[in-house]
Design a protein around this motif. Structure first.
Motif, PDB file in Angstrom:
ATOM      1  N   MET A   1      -0.216   7.410   3.995  1.00  0.00           N
ATOM      2  CA  MET A   1      -0.924   6.701   4.244  1.00  0.00           C
ATOM      3  C   MET A   1      -2.650   6.550   4.390  1.00  0.00           C
ATOM      4  SD  MET A   1       1.076   3.837   2.423  1.00  0.00           S
ATOM      5  CE  MET A   1       0.256   2.892   2.779  1.00  0.00           C
ATOM      6  N   SER A   2      -2.952   7.724   4.614  1.00  0.00           N
ATOM      7  CA  SER A   2      -3.835   7.763   5.633  1.00  0.00           C
ATOM      8  C   SER A   2      -4.781   8.524   5.333  1.00  0.00           C
ATOM      9  CB  SER A   2      -3.914   8.388   7.749  1.00  0.00           C
ATOM     10  OG  SER A   2      -3.076   8.896   7.259  1.00  0.00           O
ATOM     11  N   THR A   3      -4.392   9.781   4.615  1.00  0.00           N
ATOM     12  CA  THR A   3      -5.460  10.273   3.476  1.00  0.00           C
ATOM     13  C   THR A   3      -4.850  10.238   2.195  1.00  0.00           C
ATOM     14  OG1 THR A   3      -2.996  11.164   2.814  1.00  0.00           O
ATOM     15  CG2 THR A   3      -3.774  12.806   4.434  1.00  0.00           C
ATOM     16  N   THR A   4      -4.264   8.967   1.797  1.00  0.00           N
ATOM     17  CA  THR A   4      -4.344   9.007   0.008  1.00  0.00           C
ATOM     18  C   THR A   4      -4.960   7.048   0.322  1.00  0.00           C
ATOM     19  OG1 THR A   4      -2.278   8.147  -0.143  1.00  0.00           O
ATOM     20  CG2 THR A   4      -2.703  10.543  -0.913  1.00  0.00           C
ATOM     21  N   THR A   5      -5.718   6.527  -0.918  1.00  0.00           N
ATOM     22  CA  THR A   5      -5.737   5.409  -1.443  1.00  0.00           C
ATOM     23  C   THR A   5      -5.279   4.548  -1.707  1.00  0.00           C
ATOM     24  OG1 THR A   5      -6.854   5.779  -3.627  1.00  0.00           O
ATOM     25  CG2 THR A   5      -8.629   5.904  -1.300  1.00  0.00           C
ATOM     26  N   LYS A   6      -5.317   3.641  -2.291  1.00  0.00           N
ATOM     27  CA  LYS A   6      -3.884   2.289  -2.685  1.00  0.00           C
ATOM     28  C   LYS A   6      -4.185   2.520  -4.209  1.00  0.00           C
ATOM     29  CE  LYS A   6      -2.573  -2.716  -2.732  1.00  0.00           C
ATOM     30  NZ  LYS A   6      -1.022  -2.381  -2.089  1.00  0.00           N
ATOM     31  N   VAL A   7      -5.804   2.611  -4.450  1.00  0.00           N
ATOM     32  CA  VAL A   7      -5.692   3.207  -5.310  1.00  0.00           C
ATOM     33  C   VAL A   7      -5.139   4.452  -6.314  1.00  0.00           C
ATOM     34  CG1 VAL A   7      -7.381   3.201  -7.564  1.00  0.00           C
ATOM     35  CG2 VAL A   7      -7.833   1.983  -5.849  1.00  0.00           C
ATOM     36  N   GLU A   8      -5.372   5.459  -5.511  1.00  0.00           N
ATOM     37  CA  GLU A   8      -4.614   6.480  -6.154  1.00  0.00           C
ATOM     38  C   GLU A   8      -3.228   6.717  -6.166  1.00  0.00           C
ATOM     39  OE1 GLU A   8      -8.181  10.026  -3.629  1.00  0.00           O
ATOM     40  OE2 GLU A   8      -6.695   9.079  -2.461  1.00  0.00           O
ATOM     41  N   ARG A   9      -2.769   5.841  -4.915  1.00  0.00           N
ATOM     42  CA  ARG A   9      -1.243   5.840  -4.966  1.00  0.00           C
ATOM     43  C   ARG A   9      -0.412   5.719  -6.370  1.00  0.00           C
ATOM     44  NH1 ARG A   9      -1.878   5.041   0.692  1.00  0.00           N
ATOM     45  NH2 ARG A   9      -2.186   3.271   0.335  1.00  0.00           N
ATOM     46  N   ARG A  10      -1.716   4.134  -6.189  1.00  0.00           N
ATOM     47  CA  ARG A  10      -1.149   2.987  -7.493  1.00  0.00           C
ATOM     48  C   ARG A  10      -1.633   3.944  -9.345  1.00  0.00           C
ATOM     49  NH1 ARG A  10      -5.761  -0.214  -9.427  1.00  0.00           N
ATOM     50  NH2 ARG A  10      -5.971   1.494 -10.523  1.00  0.00           N
ATOM     51  N   ASP A  11      -2.292   5.080  -9.154  1.00  0.00           N
ATOM     52  CA  ASP A  11      -2.578   5.944 -10.580  1.00  0.00           C
ATOM     53  C   ASP A  11      -0.593   6.709 -10.235  1.00  0.00           C
ATOM     54  OD1 ASP A  11      -4.875   4.488 -11.017  1.00  0.00           O
ATOM     55  OD2 ASP A  11      -5.944   5.977 -10.547  1.00  0.00           O
ATOM     56  N   VAL A  12      -0.671   7.684  -8.964  1.00  0.00           N
ATOM     57  CA  VAL A  12       0.255   8.131  -9.415  1.00  0.00           C
ATOM     58  C   VAL A  12       1.348   7.564  -9.751  1.00  0.00           C
ATOM     59  CG1 VAL A  12       2.180   9.607  -7.987  1.00  0.00           C
ATOM     60  CG2 VAL A  12      -0.672   9.957  -7.240  1.00  0.00           C
TER      61      VAL A  12
END
Length: 84
Positions: A16-27
């Protein structure tokens, strides 16, 4: 790789601290999952299983890559930005 059924609280904080919401959505979308499913797995509300382990591995890889860019280890980064 063999996983426990849930991510540890420390791993949750790291992701949660190293990734953004957008990055997690893309993954999630790249792996055929919704962002809500990935968030549930990260937060421990859903189990890791053989069907979604690729998704989990990819988000962990992203966390490692982001920490390297920030020139810190995942453990140091997570302790600086603890998520609750």
């Amino acid at each position: 790789m063999k996983f426990k059924s849930k991510l540890s609280n420390q791993m949750k904080d790291i992701i949660m601290s190293t990734t953004t919401k957008v990055e997690r959505r893309d993954v999630a979308e790249k792996n055929g999952y919704s962002e809500h499913t990935l968030e549930s797995i990260i937060r421990g509300q859903r189990n890791i299983n053989t069907n979604n382990e690729g998704l989990v591995l990819e988000v962990i890889r992203l966390s490692v890559a982001k920490a390297k860019i920030m020139e810190t280890s995942l453990l140091n980064y997570a302790s600086m930005y603890e998520i609750t």
